[in-house]
Write an enzyme that holds these catalytic residues in place. Structure first.
Site, PDB file in Angstrom:
ATOM      1  N   LYS A 187      41.388  32.728  43.933  1.00 52.26           N
ATOM      2  CA  LYS A 187      40.203  33.501  44.336  1.00 52.26           C
ATOM      3  C   LYS A 187      39.245  32.751  45.255  1.00 52.26           C
ATOM      4  O   LYS A 187      38.031  32.861  45.123  1.00 52.26           O
ATOM      5  CB  LYS A 187      39.443  33.982  43.085  1.00 52.26           C
ATOM      6  CG  LYS A 187      40.226  34.915  42.199  1.00 52.26           C
ATOM      7  CD  LYS A 187      39.474  35.349  40.975  1.00 52.26           C
ATOM      8  CE  LYS A 187      39.388  34.269  39.928  1.00 52.26           C
ATOM      9  NZ  LYS A 187      38.970  34.731  38.622  1.00 52.26           N
ATOM     10  N   ASP A 223      39.019  34.966  31.258  1.00 55.66           N
ATOM     11  CA  ASP A 223      38.267  36.234  31.162  1.00 55.66           C
ATOM     12  C   ASP A 223      39.094  37.364  30.518  1.00 55.66           C
ATOM     13  O   ASP A 223      38.539  38.242  29.852  1.00 55.66           O
ATOM     14  CB  ASP A 223      37.715  36.676  32.525  1.00 55.66           C
ATOM     15  CG  ASP A 223      38.745  36.680  33.648  1.00 55.66           C
ATOM     16  OD1 ASP A 223      39.884  36.245  33.429  1.00 55.66           O
ATOM     17  OD2 ASP A 223      38.396  37.113  34.768  1.00 55.66           O
TER      18      ASP A 223
HETATM   19  C1  BGC Z   1      43.053  33.982  37.823  1.00 55.88           C
HETATM   20  C2  BGC Z   1      43.031  34.423  36.380  1.00 55.88           C
HETATM   21  C3  BGC Z   1      41.911  35.394  36.134  1.00 55.88           C
HETATM   22  C4  BGC Z   1      41.968  36.527  37.130  1.00 55.88           C
HETATM   23  C5  BGC Z   1      40.849  37.537  36.946  1.00 55.88           C
HETATM   24  C6  BGC Z   1      43.030  35.184  38.741  1.00 55.88           C
HETATM   25  O1  BGC Z   1      42.928  34.772  40.070  1.00 55.88           O
HETATM   26  O2  BGC Z   1      44.190  33.197  38.092  1.00 55.88           O
HETATM   27  O3  BGC Z   1      42.919  33.318  35.519  1.00 55.88           O
HETATM   28  O4  BGC Z   1      42.007  35.881  34.829  1.00 55.88           O
HETATM   29  O5  BGC Z   1      41.919  36.014  38.447  1.00 55.88           O
HETATM   30  O6  BGC Z   1      39.606  36.956  37.044  1.00 55.88           O
END
Ligand code: BGC
Length: 501
Positions: A187, A223
């Site tokens: 992200k 989360d």
């Molecule tokens: C992460 C996860 C997370 C999800 C939603 C992903 O990019 O790898 O760990 O739960 O985003 O936030």
């Protein structure tokens, strides 16, 4: 030149009125892009058939089996044990701090649990891009700084060690509830020196460096786990937690006998639990090529330009960080082919000029605007700087956006349906959260309808919007951990007094 100039309103195509009825002071020029069927032909690979969705379900389950079998190194879907094996029983109470880091914002919360009642006070802090991509030390110093400010403002600085739940929404390889190494950033985060390091230690070190806050981290969680726990608190059939926001991911309750990599595991009380929540990290599904049969040249383009090429390919077809960009590259390509905007592609070619909220707004034009005047769509395109916008273009842009969001909903549905089939219990609640699920006008209903088609047998399921899983869920995981610890201490002291008698 591929566009046709006409001087009269044109007919309705495919049920969409394409005459120039956009209610704007400046009427759009009557330049009509090529017909819808050419756009449909160009975009046909964005629609996924049920047959393909079922294939995805099979491939995803296979990837998950691989993840459950071995430690994470060479598998796409990591299937990370969370060490959360008990859901709340409703007796949890007390005061907790929760930290929530997972996107451009960081939140600190003070949560009071009392039976089914929860009181929360919190503050949101921005995480500047320079910090997201700076050093890990600076990132954790920023977190500790925000936490200290919050505690100061809420008279919590002198509180004796409040138990803290840390929602860290990135893939973490945990070997206990309070230890977890970051596998890889996702992200848009890229802070150096954190991948491979224990993030709880980094948090504690940052607090020690500033010396004015004393914390007791009792749980580190994803989360999705917070989402599952927050829903399970209200609805004890909740077995799955899903996030479709900036990123996407799911966790679910897995039987321990189906987790070969945890063979022989006993918890700190010497007990082998029957089940444990597994953080699937399904965003990385396809990183081993499993989704290649479905990915388009546009998905390749989005991936190539991302901060983590080759990683989290399923996430890049679904989540809020990428959906808008994916629509943009499709529109850019169609404009370059002369199928949109009279062949003018400059404005739409600017990377990230078309965020996911535009996809939501344009999709709601399709939903709410009976006259198909596409006012919002026109406004958005004009704001981006597209010059030759026709009514037909607006209809076609809306069509592309609906293809992208429908594809995202169907891909997510395949993942959830696969988990429901795997769990195979008669009634299962799926806790869901995230900005795409919350704010996209049609995503939730598309998701629900497709899951219903893909599940097998007599499974009944329900999707439940989770109320702040990342905050409340963190407090609940912390509370369950604290309760179990207290119960263990009580059991030990009664055993001790019994042995003395
Ligand atoms: C992460 C996860 C997370 C999800 C939603 C992903 O990019 O790898 O760990 O739960 O985003 O936030």
């Amino acid at each position: 030149m591929s566009s046709i100039v006409c001087h009269l309103p044109i007919d309705t195509q495919n049920g969409i009125a394409t005459d120039a009825r956009i209610k704007k002071q400046r009427p759009p020029p009557l330049v009509v892009s090529r017909p819808r069927d050419l756009i449909q032909e160009a975009c046909k690979h964005l629609s996924i058939s049920d047959h393909q969705l079922r294939r995805i379900m099979q491939l995803m389950e296979k990837s998950m089996e691989q993840g459950l079998a071995t430690s994470t190194k060479n598998v796409a879907v990591k299937m990370l044990p969370t060490f959360v094996d008990s859901v709340p029983n409703g007796t949890e109470k007390g005061d907790f701090l929760a930290l929530d880091l997972g996107g451009t914002n960081f939140r600190v919360l003070h949560i009071k649990l009392e039976g089914k009642e929860t009181k929360m006070t919190g503050k949101i802090f921005r995480v500047p891009e320079s910090i997201m991509r700076g050093t890990g030390e600076a990132l954790f110093d920023h977190i500790a700084d925000c936490m200290a400010k919050f505690m100061e403002e809420n008279n919590l600085k002198d509180a004796t060690k409040l138990p803290l739940g840390f929602t860290f929404s990135f893939p973490c390889e945990q070997d206990g509830l309070t230890k977890g190494k970051l596998v890889t950033w996702t992200k848009g985060f890229k802070a150096s020196g954190v991948e491979g390091a224990d993030v709880v230690t980094m948090l504690r070190d940052a607090c020690h460096r500033r010396k004015d806050i004393d914390i007791d981290v009792v749980a580190l969680l994803n989360d999705t786990v917070g989402t599952l726990m927050a829903c399970a608190f209200q609805e004890n059939t909740c077995q799955i937690g899903v996030i479709v926001g900036t990123g996407t991911n799911a966790c679910y309750m897995e039987r321990l006998d189906r987790i070969p990599k945890l063979a022989g595991y006993v918890d700190e009380h010497g007990v082998t639990p029957e089940e444990m929540i597994i953080n699937t990290e399904w965003g990385a599904f396809g990183d081993d090529g499993a989704l290649d049969f479905l990915r388009t040249k546009w998905d390749d383009a989005v991936d190539r330009e991302s901060i983590n090429p080759g990683q989290h390919l399923y996430e890049k077809m679904i989540s809020g960080m990428y959906m808008g960009e994916c629509a943009r590259v499709v529109l850019e390509d169609l404009a370059k082919q002369g199928l949109l905007f009279g062949g003018h592609s400059d404005a739409i070619s600017v990377p990230h000029c078309f965020p996911t909220k535009f996809v939501s707004e344009i999709d709601s034009d399709l939903l709410e605007d009976d006259d198909r005047t596409f006012q919002k769509t026109y406004q958005i395109l004009e704001d981006i700087g597209v010059e030759m916008i026709t009514a037909n273009d607006c209809a076609n842009v809306a069509y592309v956006c609906s293809l992208i969001s429908t594809r995202a909903a169907h891909l997510t549905a395949a993942g959830i349906a696969m988990l429901l089939n795997r769990i195979n219990k008669p009634h299962v609640t799926v806790g869901v959260d995230g900005s795409v699920y919350r704010f996209h006008p049609t995503y939730p209903s598309l998701l629900d309808a497709k899951i219903a088609e893909l599940i097998v047998g007599d499974i009944e399921y329900k999707l439940m919007l989770s109320e702040d899983g990342s905050g409340r869920g963190a407090a609940l995981v912390a509370a369950v951990a604290t309760r179990l610890k207290e119960e263990k201490l009580a059991a030990m002291s009664s055993a001790l007094s019994a042995s003395k008698q």
